[in-house]
Design a protein around this motif. Structure first.
Motif, PDB file in Angstrom:
ATOM      1  N   GLU A 137     -14.031  -8.583  44.894  1.00 60.42           N
ATOM      2  CA  GLU A 137     -13.535  -7.342  44.289  1.00 60.42           C
ATOM      3  C   GLU A 137     -12.181  -7.594  43.634  1.00 60.42           C
ATOM      4  O   GLU A 137     -11.423  -8.479  44.038  1.00 60.42           O
ATOM      5  CB  GLU A 137     -13.409  -6.267  45.367  1.00 60.42           C
ATOM      6  N   TYR A 138     -11.872  -6.811  42.602  1.00 61.87           N
ATOM      7  CA  TYR A 138     -10.576  -6.839  41.920  1.00 61.87           C
ATOM      8  C   TYR A 138     -10.307  -8.173  41.211  1.00 61.87           C
ATOM      9  O   TYR A 138      -9.148  -8.563  41.038  1.00 61.87           O
ATOM     10  CB  TYR A 138      -9.436  -6.539  42.880  1.00 61.87           C
ATOM     11  N   VAL A 139     -11.325  -8.868  40.808  1.00 64.46           N
ATOM     12  CA  VAL A 139     -11.138 -10.038  39.956  1.00 64.46           C
ATOM     13  C   VAL A 139     -10.917  -9.545  38.531  1.00 64.46           C
ATOM     14  O   VAL A 139     -11.658  -8.695  38.032  1.00 64.46           O
ATOM     15  CB  VAL A 139     -12.355 -10.968  40.008  1.00 64.46           C
ATOM     16  N   THR A 140      -9.880 -10.064  37.861  1.00 58.59           N
ATOM     17  CA  THR A 140      -9.617  -9.668  36.480  1.00 58.59           C
ATOM     18  C   THR A 140     -10.505 -10.466  35.540  1.00 58.59           C
ATOM     19  O   THR A 140     -10.510 -11.699  35.576  1.00 58.59           O
ATOM     20  CB  THR A 140      -8.148  -9.904  36.118  1.00 58.59           C
ATOM     21  N   VAL A 141     -11.271  -9.752  34.717  1.00 56.71           N
ATOM     22  CA  VAL A 141     -12.117 -10.364  33.697  1.00 56.71           C
ATOM     23  C   VAL A 141     -11.473 -10.069  32.349  1.00 56.71           C
ATOM     24  O   VAL A 141     -11.324  -8.912  31.966  1.00 56.71           O
ATOM     25  CB  VAL A 141     -13.552  -9.806  33.747  1.00 56.71           C
ATOM     26  N   ASN A 142     -11.070 -11.117  31.648  1.00 53.40           N
ATOM     27  CA  ASN A 142     -10.363 -10.958  30.384  1.00 53.40           C
ATOM     28  C   ASN A 142     -11.155 -11.614  29.266  1.00 53.40           C
ATOM     29  O   ASN A 142     -11.520 -12.785  29.365  1.00 53.40           O
ATOM     30  CB  ASN A 142      -8.963 -11.588  30.483  1.00 53.40           C
TER      31      ASN A 142
ATOM     32  N   VAL B 209      -9.871 -14.450  36.814  1.00 59.26           N
ATOM     33  CA  VAL B 209      -8.672 -14.833  37.547  1.00 59.26           C
ATOM     34  C   VAL B 209      -8.475 -13.887  38.723  1.00 59.26           C
ATOM     35  O   VAL B 209      -8.623 -12.666  38.586  1.00 59.26           O
ATOM     36  CB  VAL B 209      -7.410 -14.791  36.646  1.00 59.26           C
ATOM     37  N   ALA B 210      -8.140 -14.440  39.892  1.00 62.45           N
ATOM     38  CA  ALA B 210      -7.848 -13.650  41.080  1.00 62.45           C
ATOM     39  C   ALA B 210      -6.815 -14.378  41.910  1.00 62.45           C
ATOM     40  O   ALA B 210      -6.800 -15.623  41.950  1.00 62.45           O
ATOM     41  CB  ALA B 210      -9.117 -13.389  41.891  1.00 62.45           C
TER      42      ALA B 210
ATOM     43  N   VAL C  84       0.885 -10.867  41.643  1.00 62.63           N
ATOM     44  CA  VAL C  84       0.678 -10.511  40.250  1.00 62.63           C
ATOM     45  C   VAL C  84      -0.571  -9.692  40.086  1.00 62.63           C
ATOM     46  O   VAL C  84      -1.500  -9.774  40.869  1.00 62.63           O
ATOM     47  CB  VAL C  84       0.549 -11.774  39.347  1.00 62.63           C
ATOM     48  N   ILE C  85      -0.578  -8.825  39.067  1.00 63.34           N
ATOM     49  CA  ILE C  85      -1.825  -8.336  38.506  1.00 63.34           C
ATOM     50  C   ILE C  85      -2.260  -9.409  37.550  1.00 63.34           C
ATOM     51  O   ILE C  85      -1.516  -9.732  36.624  1.00 63.34           O
ATOM     52  CB  ILE C  85      -1.626  -7.025  37.740  1.00 63.34           C
ATOM     53  N   THR C  86      -3.421  -9.986  37.721  1.00 64.84           N
ATOM     54  CA  THR C  86      -3.775 -11.157  36.948  1.00 64.84           C
ATOM     55  C   THR C  86      -4.713 -10.842  35.820  1.00 64.84           C
ATOM     56  O   THR C  86      -5.605 -10.022  35.921  1.00 64.84           O
ATOM     57  CB  THR C  86      -4.418 -12.214  37.861  1.00 64.84           C
ATOM     58  N   ALA C  87      -4.487 -11.494  34.696  1.00 65.24           N
ATOM     59  CA  ALA C  87      -5.418 -11.543  33.585  1.00 65.24           C
ATOM     60  C   ALA C  87      -5.375 -12.997  33.160  1.00 65.24           C
ATOM     61  O   ALA C  87      -4.960 -13.847  33.923  1.00 65.24           O
ATOM     62  CB  ALA C  87      -4.952 -10.619  32.463  1.00 65.24           C
TER      63      ALA C  87
END
Length: 816
Positions: free
Chosen positions: A46-51, A85-86, A123-126
């Motif tokens: 959960e909460y993996v940033t997909v950019n 990214v996580a 961090v909030i990651t992207a």
């Protein structure tokens, strides 16, 4: 004028609608989906940033849900890179291609493997982190935000945690206007004097990141009670160029504006520039004063006025860089700015006793004009060391010069029992500043040691004159009681030492700054002077603790010094309104403020920042009003008489409700206690002071982005009174017309409120007073932005530089 304005608005609306429906009809889009899992346990993440990005820019960003799934609709056909990214996992990138014949692409299962080491910051990651919480600051990565391509710097400030923009377009830091703004770690005269105009003209795309420093370490000057906002501009270009230009128009109050930036790099040489300008017209608005006095001959003063004006503003800033080699770097800067404001004011003043008998009446007409301008430059040399790339020695020099001229011409008619003659007033001021600084950074394992020395030399001058009309000679004769030349020279010598230590889940920062300040003020015409000499030790402490993935706790304490600026010290008496005079006070002394703050941050699907803060100070500088019964004049000035305390909380939440709908909520609310001695009597005031802000943004499949926002500011509490509260609301729409090149945006603010009313209620031992004025509040704005060049690599810049944040009045006025 009204007809032309309506026609312009019709054209803007038609253009937006045509572009909107045309793009909906023509563009074909595709959907990208998949599931992200842990490679070891095959568990959903959960909460993996997909950019999703192209070679040059981020396009869309989304977080996976509780089952690890994501879905990105509205992607145009083309080649992209999908990055996953996580925190705690190795990032992964996949090349993808979407075609018109493939409406859906399912990446199925994407596996991420765990990192061997835990990150030392949250961090909030992207692909590049959007928000980073470090020991003493919060950093917002503008280039990781896809909306940066269509927003101005001022618009972007609404999205940065801990920052807000009120209805007057003033930027606030945790609800406070007493802070400093830097550009690339250096003070900027143009942004200090005209922050709204510069930020409105600066495209957000030209900014790399914004740092919000709430516990400034010892290397920073001790001024800026609420903290520091540091804007780092984008210099990414390799042996080529990159730039952007923005055209905008605002009505009915306002006019055309332009802003932009360009960066060029060729071999070892690099240069960047940011520029802007605006023309503005303020249609006629109304103002009035009402004052009731209770001493001498009790009376009521009524004053009604109308004013209108025009203004213009331009600025240009450049930075140069030359890489001697990998260890030696030379950088420089040059900037200029200038502006002018013209104002026509007519007002009627009537004073009567309580029983209605008139005491005096007059009509006054003032055609006033103010001009300002300045330039600055600097040179920096940075020396690196082979054994450690973070070991640095930096020498910096910076100079700046600023002029400010005011010219008021008062003509009085329809007199009844009013003998003050027509008069002219001028005030020509100059402010020159020279700064030299030496910094050294020495890392030892996980410990980072910094130290340095600095000298600031300020030379301020004010030549103010007043001349009264002599009917006998038919000419204006200088009034020696209102004429003088005032010099205020300030010399600040300082040294600092600070330490920063990082463990796996803990970070510590502590430092001490010593400052010696010498002030020499001279009234040249009257041969009198004011000398001051004071010494301060300024400590700062910050602690950061990572609780678990995506959550962190920060605790900080620092002392900050508020030195009176030249605008607080200048004894020039502004008599543009003869019933109400404004003056500085050359005897003001600095204020020492103590700040404590505690902040909790959580970065998951929602980005949440919650803070508590407490501050206190004695001998604070307060703006006061005193009534003189003999002259019938109220005088505004400044005095060191206040004791301030503030206990508050702030919150910032960014939450993606759906894949297309995003919610942003922020606010700051503090309870303020003020006390001081006014006219020999103890005066107290207290109350809530703060703001709330909410914004919604919605991304349509064809690329249109719709935004709506609302804010509310509470009354501003002062020692002798308070202002009125006011709301702000607006909607906007934006779209890329040519992918990554040309974008269009339009906005409507406060459509149902033509004016914003400013009401200040104040009281003293012998009077009560209420003032009322207006500004145009309803606003229609259209903006067109064009980007050119290609993004590749970055120009090197000094990692340490001059940061003068030590004088009062930085950022916006109106702090504690």
């Amino acid at each position: 004028m009204a007809t032309m304005a309506h026609r312009s608005l019709s054209v803007i609306g038609l253009l937006l609608l045509v572009t909107f429906f045309t793009s909906m009809a023509q563009q074909k889009t595709a959907v990208l989906r998949g599931t992200v899992v842990d490679s070891a346990g095959n568990q959903a993440l959960e909460y993996v940033t997909v950019n999703i990005r192209t070679d040059s820019a981020a396009i869309k960003t989304i977080l996976t849900d509780a089952s690890g799934k994501f879905e990105l609709p509205g992607l145009a056909p083309g080649k992209y890179v999908a990055a996953f990214v996580a925190v705690g996992y190795k990032s992964r990138e996949l090349p993808i291609e979407l075609t018109a014949d493939m409406p859906e692409l399912d990446l199925r299962k994407i596996e991420l493997s765990s990192e061997a080491e835990t990150l030392d910051e949250v961090v909030i990651t992207a692909t590049r982190p959007i928000v980073k919480q470090d020991i003493d600051r919060l950093t917002y990565d503008v280039q990781a935000d896809p909306e940066s391509k269509i927003l101005t710097a001022l618009d972007l400030m609404r999205k940065v945690p801990l920052l807000s923009v009120d209805g007057d377009e003033n930027v606030l830091l945790q609800g406070n206007g007493n802070y400093r703004i830097f550009i690339n770690n250096k003070p900027s005269d143009m942004i200090a004097r005209n922050p709204k105009e510069v930020l409105k003209a600066m495209p957000a795309e030209s900014i790399e990141k914004i740092e919000v420093i709430t516990t400034p370490p010892a290397r920073y000057e001790s001024e800026g009670l609420a903290g520091i906002i540091n804007i780092i501009t984008n210099k990414n270009v390799d042996n080529g160029y990159r730039g952007s230009v923005n055209l905008n128009y605002r009505a009915p109050a306002g006019g055309p504006g332009v802003g932009g930036s360009v960066t060029i790099k060729q071999g070892k040489f690099g240069a960047s520039a940011y520029f802007g300008g605006s023309l503005s017209q303020r249609p006629q608005t109304q103002s009035n004063y009402e004052r009731t006095t209770h001493i001498g001959q009790p009376n009521i003063l009524l004053q009604n006025g109308f004013n209108e004006g025009t203004s213009n503003f331009t600025y240009l800033g450049t930075e140069l860089s030359y890489d001697i080699d990998s260890l030696n770097l030379i950088t420089g800067e040059i900037g200029v700015n200038l502006g002018q404001f013209g104002n026509d004011l007519s007002q009627f003043s009537n004073t009567s006793t309580f029983d209605g008998a008139p005491i005096q009446e007059f009509n006054l007409y003032n055609r006033g004009k103010s001009r300002w301008g300045g330039y600055h430059g600097g040179l920096n040399y940075q020396k690196g060391f082979k054994q450690n790339k973070d070991q640095l020695l930096t020498f910096s020099y910076r100079f700046s010069s600023y002029t400010d001229a005011q010219d008021n011409r008062m003509r009085i008619t329809e007199r009844f029992n009013y003998q003050v003659p027509d008069y002219n007033q001028t005030n020509d001021g100059t402010q020159d500043e020279h700064t030299v600084q030496l910094d050294y950074v020495h890392p030892v394992s996980k410990l980072n040691i910094e130290g340095g020395v600095k000298g600031i030399f300020r030379l301020n001058n004010s030549d103010f004159r007043s001349a009264n009309f002599d009917e006998a000679t038919g000419s204006f004769v200088e009034d020696p009681t209102q004429t003088n030349t005032y010099e205020n020279n300030q010399y600040i010598l300082s040294a600092y030492n600070s330490y920063q230590y990082k463990l796996e889940k803990w970070g510590f920062s502590a430092g001490l700054r010593a400052e010696q300040t010498i002030v020499k003020a001279d009234f040249i015409s009257s041969h009198s002077n004011v000398d001051q000499n004071y010494f301060n030790f300024i400590p700062s402490i910050a602690i950061n603790h990572i609780l678990k993935q995506g959550k962190t706790l920060n605790l900080g304490y620092t002392q900050r010094v508020q030195r009176p600026g030249i605008w607080n010290l200048n004894p020039f008496v502004d008599r543009s309104n003869p019933n109400f005079e404004y003056s500085g006070n050359p005897d003001l002394r600095p204020v020492l403020n103590n700040n404590f703050n505690l902040r909790y941050s959580s970065f998951g699907k929602a980005s949440i920042n919650i803070g508590l803060n407490y501050s206190f100070a004695n001998n604070t500088i307060q703006r006061l009003i005193n009534y003189n019964a003999e002259t019938g004049v109220s005088r505004f000035t400044f005095e060191n008489i206040g004791k301030d305390r503030s206990l508050g909380t702030n919150i910032s939440i960014n939450y993606p409700i759906t894949k297309k709908l995003n919610l942003n909520v922020s606010g700051d609310m503090s309870y303020i206690w003020l006390e001081g001695i006014v006219d020999g009597e103890e005066t107290r005031n207290s109350g809530m002071r703060g703001y709330i802000y909410g914004g919604l943004s919605y991304m349509l499949d064809d690329g249109w982005r719709l935004n709506g926002n609302f804010s509310y500011s509470t009354p501003y509490i002062m020692l002798q009174g308070q202002s009125n509260a006011f709301p702000y609301y607006g909607i906007s729409a934006s779209k890329d017309l040519i992918k990554e090149k040309l974008s269009l945006s339009g906005s409507i603010s406060n459509p149902f409120n033509k004016f914003r009313n400013y009401i200040n209620d104040m009281a003293g031992p012998s009077f009560t007073q209420s003032s009322f004025s207006q500004n145009y509040y309803r606003s229609f704005n259209m903006s067109l932005s064009y980007r050119f060049g290609r993004l590749k690599d970055e120009i090197r810049k000094n990692r340490r530089g001059i940061k003068n944040d030590d004088s009062a009045g930085g950022g916006q006025q109106g702090g504690n």
